[in-house]
Scaffold this motif. Structure first.
Motif, PDB file in Angstrom:
ATOM      1  N   GLY A 180       0.770  -1.228   0.000  1.00 20.24           N
ATOM      2  CA  GLY A 180       0.000   0.000   0.000  1.00 20.24           C
ATOM      3  C   GLY A 180       0.805   1.283   0.000  1.00 20.24           C
ATOM      4  O   GLY A 180       0.259   2.365   0.152  1.00 20.24           O
ATOM      5  N   GLU A 181       2.120   1.186  -0.198  1.00 23.04           N
ATOM      6  CA  GLU A 181       2.962   2.378  -0.190  1.00 23.04           C
ATOM      7  C   GLU A 181       2.951   3.129  -1.515  1.00 23.04           C
ATOM      8  O   GLU A 181       3.422   4.251  -1.589  1.00 23.04           O
ATOM      9  CB  GLU A 181       4.417   2.004   0.135  1.00 23.04           C
ATOM     10  CG  GLU A 181       4.611   1.541   1.538  1.00 23.04           C
ATOM     11  CD  GLU A 181       6.052   1.148   1.808  1.00 23.04           C
ATOM     12  OE1 GLU A 181       6.550   1.527   2.878  1.00 23.04           O
ATOM     13  OE2 GLU A 181       6.665   0.474   0.950  1.00 23.04           O
ATOM     14  N   GLY A 182       2.480   2.494  -2.580  1.00 23.21           N
ATOM     15  CA  GLY A 182       2.430   3.149  -3.872  1.00 23.21           C
ATOM     16  C   GLY A 182       3.545   2.754  -4.817  1.00 23.21           C
ATOM     17  O   GLY A 182       3.834   3.469  -5.770  1.00 23.21           O
ATOM     18  N   ARG A 183       4.153   1.595  -4.580  1.00 23.44           N
ATOM     19  CA  ARG A 183       5.246   1.142  -5.453  1.00 23.44           C
ATOM     20  C   ARG A 183       4.802   0.999  -6.900  1.00 23.44           C
ATOM     21  O   ARG A 183       5.487   1.465  -7.812  1.00 23.44           O
ATOM     22  CB  ARG A 183       5.793  -0.202  -4.973  1.00 23.44           C
ATOM     23  CG  ARG A 183       6.549  -0.149  -3.678  1.00 23.44           C
ATOM     24  CD  ARG A 183       7.137  -1.518  -3.371  1.00 23.44           C
ATOM     25  NE  ARG A 183       6.124  -2.557  -3.299  1.00 23.44           N
ATOM     26  CZ  ARG A 183       5.639  -3.055  -2.166  1.00 23.44           C
ATOM     27  NH1 ARG A 183       6.099  -2.628  -1.012  1.00 23.44           N
ATOM     28  NH2 ARG A 183       4.734  -3.985  -2.170  1.00 23.44           N
ATOM     29  N   THR A 184       3.678   0.349  -7.111  1.00 25.07           N
ATOM     30  CA  THR A 184       3.204   0.127  -8.475  1.00 25.07           C
ATOM     31  C   THR A 184       2.850   1.446  -9.141  1.00 25.07           C
ATOM     32  O   THR A 184       3.196   1.669 -10.299  1.00 25.07           O
ATOM     33  CB  THR A 184       2.013  -0.847  -8.479  1.00 25.07           C
ATOM     34  OG1 THR A 184       2.462  -2.112  -7.957  1.00 25.07           O
ATOM     35  CG2 THR A 184       1.454  -1.053  -9.877  1.00 25.07           C
ATOM     36  N   THR A 185       2.196   2.335  -8.417  1.00 26.73           N
ATOM     37  CA  THR A 185       1.860   3.652  -8.971  1.00 26.73           C
ATOM     38  C   THR A 185       3.130   4.405  -9.346  1.00 26.73           C
ATOM     39  O   THR A 185       3.222   4.995 -10.432  1.00 26.73           O
ATOM     40  CB  THR A 185       1.029   4.473  -7.963  1.00 26.73           C
ATOM     41  OG1 THR A 185      -0.177   3.758  -7.680  1.00 26.73           O
ATOM     42  CG2 THR A 185       0.692   5.850  -8.510  1.00 26.73           C
ATOM     43  N   LEU A 186       4.133   4.370  -8.484  1.00 24.49           N
ATOM     44  CA  LEU A 186       5.398   5.041  -8.768  1.00 24.49           C
ATOM     45  C   LEU A 186       6.082   4.421  -9.984  1.00 24.49           C
ATOM     46  O   LEU A 186       6.564   5.139 -10.866  1.00 24.49           O
ATOM     47  CB  LEU A 186       6.321   4.986  -7.550  1.00 24.49           C
ATOM     48  CG  LEU A 186       7.675   5.664  -7.706  1.00 24.49           C
ATOM     49  CD1 LEU A 186       7.529   7.148  -8.016  1.00 24.49           C
ATOM     50  CD2 LEU A 186       8.506   5.465  -6.438  1.00 24.49           C
ATOM     51  N   ALA A 187       6.123   3.098 -10.046  1.00 23.57           N
ATOM     52  CA  ALA A 187       6.744   2.416 -11.188  1.00 23.57           C
ATOM     53  C   ALA A 187       6.024   2.779 -12.487  1.00 23.57           C
ATOM     54  O   ALA A 187       6.672   3.072 -13.505  1.00 23.57           O
ATOM     55  CB  ALA A 187       6.732   0.903 -10.972  1.00 23.57           C
ATOM     56  N   LEU A 188       4.699   2.783 -12.461  1.00 20.92           N
ATOM     57  CA  LEU A 188       3.922   3.153 -13.649  1.00 20.92           C
ATOM     58  C   LEU A 188       4.233   4.579 -14.090  1.00 20.92           C
ATOM     59  O   LEU A 188       4.482   4.839 -15.271  1.00 20.92           O
ATOM     60  CB  LEU A 188       2.420   3.011 -13.364  1.00 20.92           C
ATOM     61  CG  LEU A 188       1.867   1.596 -13.290  1.00 20.92           C
ATOM     62  CD1 LEU A 188       0.480   1.590 -12.651  1.00 20.92           C
ATOM     63  CD2 LEU A 188       1.810   0.973 -14.686  1.00 20.92           C
ATOM     64  N   CYS A 189       4.221   5.514 -13.158  1.00 17.73           N
ATOM     65  CA  CYS A 189       4.442   6.923 -13.488  1.00 17.73           C
ATOM     66  C   CYS A 189       5.866   7.182 -13.977  1.00 17.73           C
ATOM     67  O   CYS A 189       6.063   7.926 -14.951  1.00 17.73           O
ATOM     68  CB  CYS A 189       4.121   7.810 -12.287  1.00 17.73           C
ATOM     69  SG  CYS A 189       2.353   7.889 -11.895  1.00 17.73           S
ATOM     70  N   LEU A 190       6.853   6.573 -13.340  1.00 20.88           N
ATOM     71  CA  LEU A 190       8.234   6.763 -13.779  1.00 20.88           C
ATOM     72  C   LEU A 190       8.469   6.154 -15.162  1.00 20.88           C
ATOM     73  O   LEU A 190       9.135   6.756 -16.013  1.00 20.88           O
ATOM     74  CB  LEU A 190       9.209   6.185 -12.759  1.00 20.88           C
ATOM     75  CG  LEU A 190       9.312   6.941 -11.438  1.00 20.88           C
ATOM     76  CD1 LEU A 190      10.221   6.199 -10.471  1.00 20.88           C
ATOM     77  CD2 LEU A 190       9.806   8.372 -11.657  1.00 20.88           C
ATOM     78  N   ALA A 191       7.928   4.967 -15.389  1.00 26.58           N
ATOM     79  CA  ALA A 191       8.093   4.324 -16.693  1.00 26.58           C
ATOM     80  C   ALA A 191       7.430   5.160 -17.787  1.00 26.58           C
ATOM     81  O   ALA A 191       8.012   5.374 -18.861  1.00 26.58           O
ATOM     82  CB  ALA A 191       7.503   2.919 -16.662  1.00 26.58           C
ATOM     83  N   ARG A 192       6.241   5.643 -17.532  1.00 21.95           N
ATOM     84  CA  ARG A 192       5.536   6.449 -18.535  1.00 21.95           C
ATOM     85  C   ARG A 192       6.252   7.777 -18.766  1.00 21.95           C
ATOM     86  O   ARG A 192       6.353   8.238 -19.905  1.00 21.95           O
ATOM     87  CB  ARG A 192       4.092   6.681 -18.104  1.00 21.95           C
ATOM     88  CG  ARG A 192       3.245   7.300 -19.197  1.00 21.95           C
ATOM     89  CD  ARG A 192       1.795   7.285 -18.820  1.00 21.95           C
ATOM     90  NE  ARG A 192       0.972   7.904 -19.834  1.00 21.95           N
ATOM     91  CZ  ARG A 192      -0.285   8.234 -19.654  1.00 21.95           C
ATOM     92  NH1 ARG A 192      -0.879   7.974 -18.493  1.00 21.95           N
ATOM     93  NH2 ARG A 192      -0.983   8.799 -20.613  1.00 21.95           N
ATOM     94  N   SER A 193       6.761   8.397 -17.721  1.00 18.77           N
ATOM     95  CA  SER A 193       7.505   9.652 -17.863  1.00 18.77           C
ATOM     96  C   SER A 193       8.767   9.441 -18.691  1.00 18.77           C
ATOM     97  O   SER A 193       9.096  10.267 -19.553  1.00 18.77           O
ATOM     98  CB  SER A 193       7.889  10.211 -16.487  1.00 18.77           C
ATOM     99  OG  SER A 193       6.748  10.589 -15.764  1.00 18.77           O
ATOM    100  N   ALA A 194       9.468   8.362 -18.434  1.00 16.66           N
ATOM    101  CA  ALA A 194      10.685   8.061 -19.190  1.00 16.66           C
ATOM    102  C   ALA A 194      10.357   7.796 -20.659  1.00 16.66           C
ATOM    103  O   ALA A 194      11.074   8.247 -21.556  1.00 16.66           O
ATOM    104  CB  ALA A 194      11.404   6.864 -18.573  1.00 16.66           C
ATOM    105  N   ALA A 195       9.274   7.081 -20.913  1.00 17.15           N
ATOM    106  CA  ALA A 195       8.866   6.804 -22.288  1.00 17.15           C
ATOM    107  C   ALA A 195       8.474   8.098 -23.009  1.00 17.15           C
ATOM    108  O   ALA A 195       8.812   8.291 -24.177  1.00 17.15           O
ATOM    109  CB  ALA A 195       7.711   5.810 -22.306  1.00 17.15           C
TER     110      ALA A 195
END
Length: 186
Positions: free
Chosen positions: A80-95
């Motif tokens: 519940g810390e937001g790991r998946t949300t962070l991974a999604l946002c960072l990956a999309r930002s990098a793309a």
């Protein structure tokens, strides 16, 4: 700059190969493509906020990739810390910054990337690591997002999987060779 060192022939030993020669792998070309992923509402909000960190993150990640960054692992200490949300946002930002990115679900206890992006999957990347299918067959590329995902199926939660397994780490290394950045959701 200096003088060459003359090593006596008796002291010089022939070089012994310790590691096997690297295998030539073909680039990973996803067998599956979708027009776009169905991004979670929170990701959409974070990514479209001009004042958020993610408005600048893609450029910062692209700069780090030019400096040698090859993989980025997102982990935490509890659910519940937001790991998946962070991974999604960072990956999309990098793309969005022009990088060729692969996002890997490596949360073996509770995989959720596929569900978070609205994907139905037939196979998981760990099955490719175990030789049951090819990595290309499990990879899903979003054309609009310029992002590839290697999902895990929820059935992996019952399997005893670990990144300590050399088959899994070898598969991740193989995938990383075809992309500028590998983002792991741990």
């Amino acid at each position: 700059v200096g003088a060459a060192v003359d090593v006596p022939r008796a002291a010089a030993a022939p070089a012994k190969s310790i590691a096997p020669a690297p295998q030539q792998t073909q680039p990973l070309i996803p067998a599956w493509e979708v027009d776009r992923f169905l991004w979670p509402a929170l990701c959409e909000k974070l990514l479209h906020d001009e004042q958020s960190y993610f408005a600048q993150a893609g450029g910062k990640i692209a700069s780090s990739v030019r400096d040698g960054l090859k993989s980025l692992a997102i982990t935490g200490s509890r659910r519940g810390e937001g790991r998946t949300t962070l991974a999604l946002c960072l990956a999309r930002s990098a793309a969005k910054a022009g990088l060729k990115v692969v996002l890997v679900d490596a949360d073996f206890a509770r995989p959720q990337l596929a569900a978070a992006l609205g994907l139905e999957i037939a196979a998981s990347w760990h099955e490719a690591a175990l030789g049951k299918t090819s990595l290309a067959e499990v990879a899903i590329k979003s054309i609009d997002d310029n992002l590839t995902v290697l999902p895990l199926d929820v059935s992996t939660a019952a399997a005893l999987l670990s990144l300590a397994d050399p088959r899994l780490t070898r598969t991740l290394r193989d995938a990383a060779r075809s992309f500028d950045l590998l983002v792991l959701d741990l």
